[in-house]
Motif scaffolding. Structure first.
Motif, PDB file in Angstrom:
ATOM      1  N   ALA A 128     -63.888  15.765   6.382  1.00  0.00           N
ATOM      2  CA  ALA A 128     -63.658  14.342   6.117  1.00  0.00           C
ATOM      3  C   ALA A 128     -64.766  13.480   6.711  1.00  0.00           C
ATOM      4  CB  ALA A 128     -62.301  13.923   6.688  1.00  0.00           C
ATOM      5  N   GLU A 129     -65.277  13.873   7.871  1.00  0.00           N
ATOM      6  CA  GLU A 129     -66.378  13.129   8.497  1.00  0.00           C
ATOM      7  C   GLU A 129     -67.630  13.178   7.631  1.00  0.00           C
ATOM      8  OE1 GLU A 129     -67.170  14.388  12.447  1.00  0.00           O
ATOM      9  OE2 GLU A 129     -65.251  13.678  13.260  1.00  0.00           O
ATOM     10  N   TYR A 130     -67.943  14.348   7.114  1.00  0.00           N
ATOM     11  CA  TYR A 130     -69.107  14.475   6.216  1.00  0.00           C
ATOM     12  C   TYR A 130     -68.933  13.585   4.990  1.00  0.00           C
ATOM     13  CZ  TYR A 130     -71.591  18.360   8.473  1.00  0.00           C
ATOM     14  OH  TYR A 130     -72.329  19.128   9.339  1.00  0.00           O
ATOM     15  N   GLU A 131     -67.721  13.559   4.453  1.00  0.00           N
ATOM     16  CA  GLU A 131     -67.474  12.770   3.254  1.00  0.00           C
ATOM     17  C   GLU A 131     -67.630  11.281   3.542  1.00  0.00           C
ATOM     18  OE1 GLU A 131     -64.099  12.352  -0.262  1.00  0.00           O
ATOM     19  OE2 GLU A 131     -63.864  13.838   1.322  1.00  0.00           O
ATOM     20  N   GLU A 132     -67.139  10.831   4.709  1.00  0.00           N
ATOM     21  CA  GLU A 132     -67.257   9.422   5.086  1.00  0.00           C
ATOM     22  C   GLU A 132     -68.719   9.023   5.260  1.00  0.00           C
ATOM     23  OE1 GLU A 132     -64.915   8.832   8.554  1.00  0.00           O
ATOM     24  OE2 GLU A 132     -62.993   9.081   7.521  1.00  0.00           O
ATOM     25  N   PHE A 146     -71.669  18.415   2.019  1.00  0.00           N
ATOM     26  CA  PHE A 146     -71.025  19.420   2.851  1.00  0.00           C
ATOM     27  C   PHE A 146     -70.873  20.689   2.008  1.00  0.00           C
ATOM     28  CE2 PHE A 146     -66.953  21.071   4.864  1.00  0.00           C
ATOM     29  CZ  PHE A 146     -67.603  21.603   5.969  1.00  0.00           C
ATOM     30  N   LYS A 147     -71.388  21.795   2.480  1.00  0.00           N
ATOM     31  CA  LYS A 147     -71.457  23.024   1.691  1.00  0.00           C
ATOM     32  C   LYS A 147     -70.097  23.476   1.201  1.00  0.00           C
ATOM     33  CE  LYS A 147     -73.164  27.786   1.928  1.00  0.00           C
ATOM     34  NZ  LYS A 147     -73.821  28.804   2.769  1.00  0.00           N
ATOM     35  N   PHE A 148     -69.054  23.265   1.997  1.00  0.00           N
ATOM     36  CA  PHE A 148     -67.731  23.764   1.645  1.00  0.00           C
ATOM     37  C   PHE A 148     -66.778  22.652   1.215  1.00  0.00           C
ATOM     38  CE2 PHE A 148     -69.549  26.665   4.801  1.00  0.00           C
ATOM     39  CZ  PHE A 148     -69.554  27.841   4.064  1.00  0.00           C
ATOM     40  N   ALA A 149     -67.341  21.524   0.773  1.00  0.00           N
ATOM     41  CA  ALA A 149     -66.498  20.422   0.306  1.00  0.00           C
ATOM     42  C   ALA A 149     -65.780  20.827  -0.976  1.00  0.00           C
ATOM     43  CB  ALA A 149     -67.356  19.183   0.057  1.00  0.00           C
ATOM     44  N   ARG A 195     -65.805  27.464  13.811  1.00  0.00           N
ATOM     45  CA  ARG A 195     -66.072  27.633  15.240  1.00  0.00           C
ATOM     46  C   ARG A 195     -66.671  26.350  15.820  1.00  0.00           C
ATOM     47  NH1 ARG A 195     -69.331  31.990  14.993  1.00  0.00           N
ATOM     48  NH2 ARG A 195     -67.526  33.370  14.766  1.00  0.00           N
ATOM     49  N   ASP A 196     -67.607  25.739  15.094  1.00  0.00           N
ATOM     50  CA  ASP A 196     -68.218  24.491  15.549  1.00  0.00           C
ATOM     51  C   ASP A 196     -67.186  23.368  15.616  1.00  0.00           C
ATOM     52  OD1 ASP A 196     -70.600  25.837  15.648  1.00  0.00           O
ATOM     53  OD2 ASP A 196     -71.343  25.065  13.718  1.00  0.00           O
ATOM     54  N   ALA A 197     -66.327  23.311  14.616  1.00  0.00           N
ATOM     55  CA  ALA A 197     -65.291  22.271  14.600  1.00  0.00           C
ATOM     56  C   ALA A 197     -64.349  22.436  15.786  1.00  0.00           C
ATOM     57  CB  ALA A 197     -64.510  22.334  13.287  1.00  0.00           C
ATOM     58  N   LYS A 198     -63.977  23.669  16.078  1.00  0.00           N
ATOM     59  CA  LYS A 198     -63.080  23.930  17.209  1.00  0.00           C
ATOM     60  C   LYS A 198     -63.737  23.531  18.527  1.00  0.00           C
ATOM     61  CE  LYS A 198     -60.207  27.555  19.234  1.00  0.00           C
ATOM     62  NZ  LYS A 198     -59.822  29.000  19.170  1.00  0.00           N
ATOM     63  N   ALA A 199     -65.046  23.790  18.643  1.00  0.00           N
ATOM     64  CA  ALA A 199     -65.773  23.420  19.869  1.00  0.00           C
ATOM     65  C   ALA A 199     -65.768  21.906  20.070  1.00  0.00           C
ATOM     66  CB  ALA A 199     -67.205  23.942  19.801  1.00  0.00           C
ATOM     67  N   GLN A 200     -65.719  21.152  18.967  1.00  0.00           N
ATOM     68  CA  GLN A 200     -65.681  19.689  19.048  1.00  0.00           C
ATOM     69  C   GLN A 200     -64.254  19.149  19.127  1.00  0.00           C
ATOM     70  OE1 GLN A 200     -68.088  17.898  15.888  1.00  0.00           O
ATOM     71  NE2 GLN A 200     -69.316  19.769  15.779  1.00  0.00           N
ATOM     72  N   GLY A 201     -63.272  20.060  19.170  1.00  0.00           N
ATOM     73  CA  GLY A 201     -61.881  19.644  19.225  1.00  0.00           C
ATOM     74  C   GLY A 201     -61.365  19.101  17.905  1.00  0.00           C
ATOM     75  N   LYS A 202     -61.938  19.595  16.802  1.00  0.00           N
ATOM     76  CA  LYS A 202     -61.557  19.123  15.475  1.00  0.00           C
ATOM     77  C   LYS A 202     -61.110  20.292  14.609  1.00  0.00           C
ATOM     78  CE  LYS A 202     -65.217  15.633  15.745  1.00  0.00           C
ATOM     79  NZ  LYS A 202     -66.538  15.239  15.224  1.00  0.00           N
ATOM     80  N   THR A 203     -60.418  19.945  13.525  1.00  0.00           N
ATOM     81  CA  THR A 203     -60.071  20.956  12.539  1.00  0.00           C
ATOM     82  C   THR A 203     -61.140  20.988  11.451  1.00  0.00           C
ATOM     83  OG1 THR A 203     -58.798  19.430  11.154  1.00  0.00           O
ATOM     84  CG2 THR A 203     -57.619  20.532  12.951  1.00  0.00           C
ATOM     85  N   PHE A 204     -61.095  22.014  10.624  1.00  0.00           N
ATOM     86  CA  PHE A 204     -62.041  22.126   9.518  1.00  0.00           C
ATOM     87  C   PHE A 204     -61.915  20.916   8.591  1.00  0.00           C
ATOM     88  CE2 PHE A 204     -62.990  23.285   5.146  1.00  0.00           C
ATOM     89  CZ  PHE A 204     -64.239  23.864   5.260  1.00  0.00           C
ATOM     90  N   ASP A 205     -60.682  20.506   8.303  1.00  0.00           N
ATOM     91  CA  ASP A 205     -60.454  19.373   7.395  1.00  0.00           C
ATOM     92  C   ASP A 205     -60.990  18.072   7.986  1.00  0.00           C
ATOM     93  OD1 ASP A 205     -59.195  20.849   5.363  1.00  0.00           O
ATOM     94  OD2 ASP A 205     -57.327  20.856   6.494  1.00  0.00           O
ATOM     95  N   GLU A 206     -60.839  17.896   9.303  1.00  0.00           N
ATOM     96  CA  GLU A 206     -61.359  16.682   9.943  1.00  0.00           C
ATOM     97  C   GLU A 206     -62.881  16.632   9.870  1.00  0.00           C
ATOM     98  OE1 GLU A 206     -57.806  16.050  13.288  1.00  0.00           O
ATOM     99  OE2 GLU A 206     -59.663  17.103  13.808  1.00  0.00           O
ATOM    100  N   LEU A 207     -63.512  17.791  10.085  1.00  0.00           N
ATOM    101  CA  LEU A 207     -64.974  17.845  10.006  1.00  0.00           C
ATOM    102  C   LEU A 207     -65.446  17.555   8.577  1.00  0.00           C
ATOM    103  CD1 LEU A 207     -67.475  18.483  11.740  1.00  0.00           C
ATOM    104  CD2 LEU A 207     -67.315  20.839  10.943  1.00  0.00           C
TER     105      LEU A 207
END
Length: 289
Positions: free
Chosen positions: A226-230, A235-238, A212-224
């Motif tokens: 990837a940002e944590y990894e960078e 990330f809890k669900f990595a 839901r948070d990712a969608k609010a930022q206009g991102k997908t779960f995978d994009e979010l």
């Protein structure tokens, strides 16, 4: 369990429904693979094992004299599994199309030969009274790696596969004598596939706020993710990483740090050399040094 001698109409009807579903179940998956040219999350080992398992199951169905649709079922399923396996070799492992095709044809012929040899060998033994079951015996690894998330498996295919196993089980129930071993195989198939559905449903529930948070930022779960990894943040669900990958990353980080340290030292040395060259040869201070 003795071979079937009389097949009721209900068993043939239910077996036909199950066979139709199992014969076309992989078509949506094969179509999705071809359309997207991707097979991420679809293990090659799984498809190869499915194709290999069709051999003993086909032998058992024929020796037990199941209704004709049930006998045809493993053959169609095995061939479609090999097609999907060849696609994985092409799209995930970057094999040339002709190489994957040739290997798929060779494996199909080999499995067909093995099945024919087993039928000819075991049928005589079975008919002479030896009723020992003629049986020769991951996607859960991918699911574990992604913390319960199912990726790459077509849901239409999975639904048809589960339904095909259910109707085939009902066909065995409708026979005059229920084949326990065949029923167990179909029950295991249903249970494993229902487990895949349940795993992804649980993952959706666990990640609903993150998605839901990712969608609010206009991102997908995978994009979010990837940002944590960078950023290097946990990330809890990595995805779970293997020890080999972790070691490689640690080594890469060490190499980068070492390279940065060497670069700084070399840069400082270069500056000192440059300053020394700029000083005049006859400079008294330089001479005194």
């Amino acid at each position: 369990m003795a071979p079937q001698t009389d097949i009721p109409v209900a068993a043939n009807v239910l077996g036909t429904i199950g066979t139709i579903l199992w014969c076309i179940q992989l078509v949506p998956q094969i179509w999705t693979n071809w359309r997207t040219k991707k097979t991420d999350g679809l293990p090659a080992s799984m498809m190869f094992l499915w194709a290999a398992c069709a051999v003993p199951f086909g032998v058992y169905a024929i020796i037990q004299n199941f209704n004709i649709p049930i006998q045809v079922q493993p053959q169609c399923f095995g061939i479609l599994s090999i097609v999907a396996w060849a696609q994985i070799l092409m799209y995930s492992y970057k094999w040339a199309t002709w190489k994957a095709t040739v290997l798929g044809v060779v494996v199909t012929i080999a499995f067909g030969g093995i099945e024919a040899a087993l039928i000819l060998t075991l049928r005589g033994i079975y008919e002479r009274g030896n009723e020992t079951p003629p049986i020769v015996s991951p996607p859960y690894g991918e699911i574990w790696k992604r913390r319960g998330r199912v990726v790459g498996i077509d849901w239409v295919f999975l639904s048809m596969d589960c339904s095909g196993a259910f109707f085939s089980l009902m066909a065995l129930v409708a026979q005059n004598t229920f084949d326990i071993l065949g029923g167990v195989l179909y029950c295991i198939c249903c249970a494993l596939e229902l487990g895949i559905f349940a795993s992804h449903l649980i993952w959706l529930l666990r990640t609903r706020q993150v998605r839901r948070d990712a969608k609010a930022q206009g991102k997908t779960f995978d994009e979010l993710a990837a940002e944590y990894e960078e950023k290097g943040e946990p990330f809890k669900f990595a995805e779970r990483k293997s020890k080999a990958k972790k070691t490689t990353r640690i080594n890469e980080s060490s190499d980068v740090e070492a390279a940065g340290s060497d670069g700084s030292n070399n840069e400082a040395l270069s500056r000192e050399q440059s300053d020394a060259e700029k000083q005049p040869a006859g400079n008294p201070e330089h001479a005194r040094c």
